[in-house]
Design a protein around this motif. Structure first.
Motif, PDB file in Angstrom:
ATOM      1  N   ARG A 145       0.759  -0.628  -0.083  1.00 29.27           N
ATOM      2  CA  ARG A 145       0.201   0.016   0.104  1.00 29.27           C
ATOM      3  C   ARG A 145       1.025   1.296  -0.263  1.00 29.27           C
ATOM      4  O   ARG A 145       1.913   1.561   0.665  1.00 29.27           O
ATOM      5  CB  ARG A 145      -0.667  -0.106   0.950  1.00 29.27           C
ATOM      6  N   THR A 146       0.241   2.392  -0.849  1.00 29.34           N
ATOM      7  CA  THR A 146       1.209   3.713  -1.022  1.00 29.34           C
ATOM      8  C   THR A 146      -0.147   4.193   0.009  1.00 29.34           C
ATOM      9  O   THR A 146      -1.031   4.738   0.394  1.00 29.34           O
ATOM     10  CB  THR A 146       1.165   4.128  -2.045  1.00 29.34           C
ATOM     11  N   ILE A 147       0.920   4.650   1.139  1.00 27.22           N
ATOM     12  CA  ILE A 147       0.367   5.630   2.387  1.00 27.22           C
ATOM     13  C   ILE A 147       1.163   7.113   2.599  1.00 27.22           C
ATOM     14  O   ILE A 147       2.311   7.543   1.670  1.00 27.22           O
ATOM     15  CB  ILE A 147       0.193   5.364   3.888  1.00 27.22           C
ATOM     16  N   ALA A 148       0.765   7.751   3.321  1.00 30.19           N
ATOM     17  CA  ALA A 148       0.510   9.169   3.614  1.00 30.19           C
ATOM     18  C   ALA A 148       1.166   9.494   4.628  1.00 30.19           C
ATOM     19  O   ALA A 148       1.240   8.675   6.011  1.00 30.19           O
ATOM     20  CB  ALA A 148      -0.351  10.320   3.329  1.00 30.19           C
ATOM     21  N   LEU A 149       2.576   9.402   4.877  1.00 34.06           N
ATOM     22  CA  LEU A 149       3.387   9.329   6.117  1.00 34.06           C
ATOM     23  C   LEU A 149       3.592  11.479   6.998  1.00 34.06           C
ATOM     24  O   LEU A 149       3.706  11.736   5.913  1.00 34.06           O
ATOM     25  CB  LEU A 149       5.349   9.417   6.514  1.00 34.06           C
TER      26      LEU A 149
END
Length: 249
Positions: A145-149
């Motif tokens: 998954r690509t997520i915001a940090l």
């Protein structure tokens, strides 16, 4: 000489265009990876890689050997990037209650609190940390998954103190007394449900270093084609110039 320069110039221009537009060269990415080792005698294992570009992180993880079922359903394994402590994984010295199990709170002085929840969908904040509906499921699974940090998790990654922890043990593997204990995080669940099963510290990989082997190799894209075409044109130009010289002679 003028004809030779005329042929070589477009080739050089194409090569320069390929270099300037290649995503691999233009992107400012940092790769972090960790080998996930068993905690609490889970006998599980795994690997995780995180590629960070700006505040976006693509997480790829493979795990196996975890507890398979919970209440007759696939076992929900909540997992997180923990931050704010030593950046290490606990050993049995962390079991201050001496019940034979390192609980999540007993491990916290080593790996810290939740920075980012590695949920399968929706919220990735600490608020989703114990949401079983968005947890990894079963004994083995692949998570991507690509997520915001957020700023704190990003800072922990750069400092080398970010730790991936996968939770959820097979209750049958716990000492008899611990099997009856409630979770230190969600008292309605057993202690096994939220205790750490896998743990690994994320470390930055040098540019060009091999990964964990869990990512799919990138195909030869159009930029590589442009580079090849540029090289071919240069060779062709050199060949044409040589033929013209022989013919002139």
């Amino acid at each position: 000489m003028k004809k030779s320069a005329f042929l070589i110039a477009p080739a050089l221009a194409l090569g320069a265009l390929a270099l300037s537009t290649s995503p691999a060269l233009a992107a400012d990415n940092t790769n972090y990876q960790a080998n996930l080792a068993a905690v609490n005698g889970s006998n599980a294992s795994g690997t995780v890689m995180i590629t960070v570009s700006g505040d976006q992180a693509t997480v790829t993880e493979k795990v196996s050997g975890l507890a398979a079922t919970f209440g007759g359903n696939p076992y929900p394994h909540v997992q997180h990037i923990h931050i704010g402590a030593k950046g290490t994984c606990p050993d049995m010295s962390a079991d201050t209650s001496k019940d034979g199990v390192i609980s999540t709170t007993e491990g916290a002085p080593f790996y810290g609190g939740i920075g980012t929840t590695l949920s399968t969908s929706g919220d990735t904040s600490p608020a989703a940390g114990t949401d079983l509906k968005v947890a990894g499921m079963g004994a083995s699974y692949t998570y991507q998954r690509t997520i915001a940090l957020d700023a704190k998790t990003s800072a922990a990654l750069k400092a080398g103190t970010a730790v991936v922890v996968v939770h959820g043990l097979d209750p049958a593997t716990l000492p008899a007394a611990a099997q009856k204990e409630p979770s230190d995080l969600v008292p309605s669940l057993p202690l096994a449900a939220t205790s750490p099963a896998l743990c690994g510290t994320l470390t930055a990989m040098p540019a060009g270093a091999p990964g964990t082997g869990i990512t799919t190799p990138a195909p030869a894209g159009p930029d590589l084609g442009l580079l090849a075409a540029g090289g071919g044109l240069i060779l062709a130009a050199g060949g044409a110039y040589a033929v013209r010289r022989r013919m002139a002679a």
